[in-house]
Design a protein around this motif. Structure first.
Motif, PDB file in Angstrom:
ATOM      1  N   SER A  19       0.814  -1.198   0.000  1.00  0.00           N
ATOM      2  CA  SER A  19       0.000   0.000   0.000  1.00  0.00           C
ATOM      3  C   SER A  19       0.855   1.258   0.000  1.00  0.00           C
ATOM      4  O   SER A  19       1.928   1.317   0.580  1.00  0.00           O
ATOM      5  N   VAL A  20       0.341   2.301  -0.632  1.00  0.00           N
ATOM      6  CA  VAL A  20       1.032   3.579  -0.640  1.00  0.00           C
ATOM      7  C   VAL A  20       0.899   4.222   0.724  1.00  0.00           C
ATOM      8  O   VAL A  20      -0.095   4.022   1.415  1.00  0.00           O
ATOM      9  N   ILE A  21       1.891   5.002   1.133  1.00  0.00           N
ATOM     10  CA  ILE A  21       1.832   5.720   2.406  1.00  0.00           C
ATOM     11  C   ILE A  21       1.071   7.013   2.180  1.00  0.00           C
ATOM     12  O   ILE A  21       1.462   7.840   1.370  1.00  0.00           O
ATOM     13  N   THR A  22      -0.037   7.166   2.866  1.00  0.00           N
ATOM     14  CA  THR A  22      -0.856   8.349   2.683  1.00  0.00           C
ATOM     15  C   THR A  22      -1.205   8.941   4.021  1.00  0.00           C
ATOM     16  O   THR A  22      -0.840   8.436   5.071  1.00  0.00           O
TER      17      THR A  22
ATOM     18  N   LEU B 197       0.107  -9.247   9.100  1.00  0.00           N
ATOM     19  CA  LEU B 197      -0.491  -8.182   9.909  1.00  0.00           C
ATOM     20  C   LEU B 197      -0.679  -6.911   9.095  1.00  0.00           C
ATOM     21  O   LEU B 197      -1.733  -6.259   9.167  1.00  0.00           O
ATOM     22  N   TYR B 198       0.322  -6.532   8.312  1.00  0.00           N
ATOM     23  CA  TYR B 198       0.194  -5.346   7.464  1.00  0.00           C
ATOM     24  C   TYR B 198      -1.048  -5.429   6.589  1.00  0.00           C
ATOM     25  O   TYR B 198      -1.828  -4.476   6.472  1.00  0.00           O
ATOM     26  N   GLU B 199      -1.213  -6.577   5.930  1.00  0.00           N
ATOM     27  CA  GLU B 199      -2.312  -6.717   4.987  1.00  0.00           C
ATOM     28  C   GLU B 199      -3.655  -6.755   5.684  1.00  0.00           C
ATOM     29  O   GLU B 199      -4.632  -6.144   5.225  1.00  0.00           O
TER      30      GLU B 199
ATOM     31  N   ARG C 112       0.035  -9.629  16.070  1.00  0.00           N
ATOM     32  CA  ARG C 112       0.923  -8.719  16.809  1.00  0.00           C
ATOM     33  C   ARG C 112       1.571  -9.457  17.977  1.00  0.00           C
ATOM     34  O   ARG C 112       2.773  -9.313  18.229  1.00  0.00           O
ATOM     35  N   SER C 113       0.783 -10.256  18.680  1.00  0.00           N
ATOM     36  CA  SER C 113       1.305 -11.027  19.801  1.00  0.00           C
ATOM     37  C   SER C 113       2.357 -12.032  19.336  1.00  0.00           C
ATOM     38  O   SER C 113       3.426 -12.166  19.941  1.00  0.00           O
TER      39      SER C 113
ATOM     40  N   ALA D 178       2.790  -1.616  12.095  1.00  0.00           N
ATOM     41  CA  ALA D 178       1.927  -2.417  11.234  1.00  0.00           C
ATOM     42  C   ALA D 178       0.501  -2.448  11.756  1.00  0.00           C
ATOM     43  O   ALA D 178      -0.460  -2.426  10.987  1.00  0.00           O
ATOM     44  N   ALA D 179       0.351  -2.481  13.077  1.00  0.00           N
ATOM     45  CA  ALA D 179      -0.977  -2.552  13.682  1.00  0.00           C
ATOM     46  C   ALA D 179      -1.641  -1.189  13.813  1.00  0.00           C
ATOM     47  O   ALA D 179      -2.850  -1.051  13.577  1.00  0.00           O
TER      48      ALA D 179
END
Length: 331
Positions: free
Chosen positions: A5-8, A249-251, A293-294, A320-321
């Motif tokens: 994903s682009v950083i926005t 997690l990112y996705e 995340r854990s 990421a979270a």
């Protein structure tokens, strides 16, 4: 695929606190509270600038010019987070590796990552008209040229590792393991398998789709950094499980954010694929994200003997979270 994903400057969306006691006990406090002096944004943006420069140098325009222009269009796209190369460098530095030793592999990871995105966006695959805030490669250069650009980026990445990694810093045996790791991640049992399952598998394939499409590049990036620096086999396995969890997690969080920010829009294309949100709904996806995340932080506990060098990896998990900052100035 992973970290695509682009950083926005989209509104901040936090994961809710899951009330399951067993889960919450395993989650470590954020890296910011562990070491207030560590600034992930400064660390990340500094690395992005170095990596962008090296990527620009690594893909000069040659004959046939149009293929190189298509390659550069995707690899050098503005707004790319460069998560795979940054994670590779961070993992290498944990074990005392020289950043200069990691940059060629870091660039190669971005090349193969971009190649996978070019191919995923094709009309016969996910059929995405845009990527990282701009038209997809095939939309600008045509399907034929996009296929060639992706085909060219994969081998260029391997060649870049071999030709640019300082041999006095990284033995050839380690480089062979790095190349084998990347080949495994992008191959028929890795990301290619994930794309196949996304196209052909049923709803019950969601776990494998997420693991292969998004977890593979995350674990490959972390593992390659450890391999370059001579991490032990046990440490490599912890990096592998860590990277896999962060990649997925990112996705998952991207899907949650998109659904929350556009709650009234129906999925009108197959490009959404098989996500936890589309299959199980937002609430289940939030639980999955908190579990991931854990898991990611638990894998880092075995590396705590390296002290503050592990802080970037801890911070990547919380970012990421929570996505608690952006990189708008780089777009």
């Amino acid at each position: 695929m992973l970290f695509s994903s682009v950083i926005t400057s989209t509104p901040h969306v936090c994961l809710p606190k899951v009330t399951r006691p067993a889960l919450r006990r395993t989650i470590r406090c954020s890296a910011a509270s562990v070491s207030p002096g560590f600034d992930l944004k400064t660390y990340w943006t500094s690395l992005i600038k170095e990596i962008d420069q090296k990527l620009d140098e690594a893909i000069p325009v040659k004959y046939p010019q149009q293929i190189y222009e298509a390659m550069r269009y995707s690899v050098l796209a503005k707004g790319a987070k460069r998560a795979p190369p940054v994670m590779c460098v961070a993992a290498c530095e944990i074990f005392g590796g020289n950043r200069l030793a990691a940059f060629p592999t870091a660039c190669a990871l971005e090349m193969v990552h971009s190649a996978s995105l070019i191919h995923d966006d094709l009309p016969c695959m996910d059929d995405d008209p845009s990527r990282r805030g701009q038209p997809s490669n095939h939309t600008v250069f045509g399907v034929d040229m996009a296929i060639l650009a992706g085909d060219a980026l994969f081998p260029l990445g391997f060649r870049h590792i071999v030709s640019h990694t300082p041999t006095d810093l990284v033995p050839h045996t380690r480089l062979l393991r790095v190349i084998a790791e990347i080949a495994r991640a992008v191959g028929s049992t890795g990301m290619a398998a994930g794309q196949f399952l996304d196209l052909e598998g049923g709803p019950n394939a969601v776990d494998l789709v997420q693991e292969k499409k998004f977890g593979e590049m995350g674990q490959c990036s972390a593992v390659c950094g450890g391999l370059l620096a001579g991490a032990s086999d046990d440490e490599i396995e912890h990096l592998r499980k860590y990277g896999r969890a962060v990649g997925i997690l990112y996705e998952v969080v991207d899907d949650i954010r998109e659904t929350k920010l556009q709650p009234d829009e129906k999925d009108k294309s197959k490009s959404k694929g098989k996500s936890y949100v589309s299959v199980y709904g937002v609430e289940k996806a939030m639980e999955v994200a908190e579990d991931l995340r854990s898991q990611a932080k638990k894998e880092l506990e075995s590396l705590e003997k390296y002290g503050d060098k592990v802080l970037p990896l801890y911070s990547f998990v919380d970012y990421a979270a929570d996505r608690y900052f952006g990189f708008e100035e780089l777009v």
